[in-house]
Design a protein around this motif. Structure first.
Motif, mmCIF file in Angstrom:
data_model
loop_
_atom_site.group_PDB
_atom_site.id
_atom_site.type_symbol
_atom_site.label_atom_id
_atom_site.label_comp_id
_atom_site.label_asym_id
_atom_site.label_seq_id
_atom_site.Cartn_x
_atom_site.Cartn_y
_atom_site.Cartn_z
ATOM 1 N N MET A 125 -41.921 -31.733 15.188
ATOM 2 C CA MET A 125 -40.766 -31.240 15.894
ATOM 3 C C MET A 125 -39.515 -31.724 15.165
ATOM 4 N N ALA A 126 -38.753 -30.830 14.665
ATOM 5 C CA ALA A 126 -37.551 -31.174 13.911
ATOM 6 C C ALA A 126 -36.336 -31.128 14.834
ATOM 7 N N PHE A 127 -35.458 -32.108 14.649
ATOM 8 C CA PHE A 127 -34.232 -32.164 15.436
ATOM 9 C C PHE A 127 -33.097 -31.551 14.646
ATOM 10 N N SER A 128 -32.146 -31.015 15.376
ATOM 11 C CA SER A 128 -30.977 -30.441 14.703
ATOM 12 C C SER A 128 -30.066 -31.576 14.228
ATOM 13 N N ASP A 129 -29.138 -31.233 13.360
ATOM 14 C CA ASP A 129 -28.211 -32.231 12.835
ATOM 15 C C ASP A 129 -27.346 -32.822 13.948
ATOM 16 N N GLU A 130 -26.981 -32.009 14.906
ATOM 17 C CA GLU A 130 -26.157 -32.489 16.021
ATOM 18 C C GLU A 130 -26.926 -33.513 16.860
ATOM 19 N N THR A 131 -28.206 -33.252 17.098
ATOM 20 C CA THR A 131 -29.031 -34.179 17.858
ATOM 21 C C THR A 131 -29.198 -35.498 17.104
ATOM 22 N N LYS A 132 -29.399 -35.418 15.813
ATOM 23 C CA LYS A 132 -29.521 -36.628 15.005
ATOM 24 C C LYS A 132 -28.233 -37.440 15.033
ATOM 25 N N ASP A 133 -27.093 -36.756 14.953
ATOM 26 C CA ASP A 133 -25.809 -37.447 15.002
ATOM 27 C C ASP A 133 -25.595 -38.139 16.347
ATOM 28 N N ARG A 134 -25.942 -37.458 17.427
ATOM 29 C CA ARG A 134 -25.793 -38.062 18.759
ATOM 30 C C ARG A 134 -26.725 -39.259 18.919
#
Length: 52
Positions: free
Chosen positions: A1-10
Motif C-alpha cells: 500500500m503506497a501513501f501519497s506525498d501529502e500523507t507522508k508529509d503529514r
C-alpha cells in the motif's frame, strides 16, 4: 500500500511534533513523578530554585 506525498508529509510532521514534545517534556515529567511520590513533599519554590 503506497501513501501519497501529502500523507507522508503529514506523518513526518506529526512524528516531528511528537519527538519535540517527548524531548522537551521528559525531564519535567520525571521531576513531577518524583515530587508526587515523595513522602514529605518539598515546597515548589525549593523544587525550582536550589538556593531557596
Amino acid at each position: 500500500m503506497a501513501f501519497s506525498d501529502e500523507t507522508k508529509d503529514r506523518f513526518n510532521a506529526a512524528v516531528g511534533v511528537a519527538k519535540t514534545i517527548i524531548t522537551v517534556g521528559w525531564i519535567p515529567m520525571i521531576i513531577y513523578i518524583g515530587y508526587r511520590n515523595s513522602s514529605p513533599q518539598p515546597s515548589l519554590i525549593k523544587l525550582i530554585t536550589p538556593l531557596a
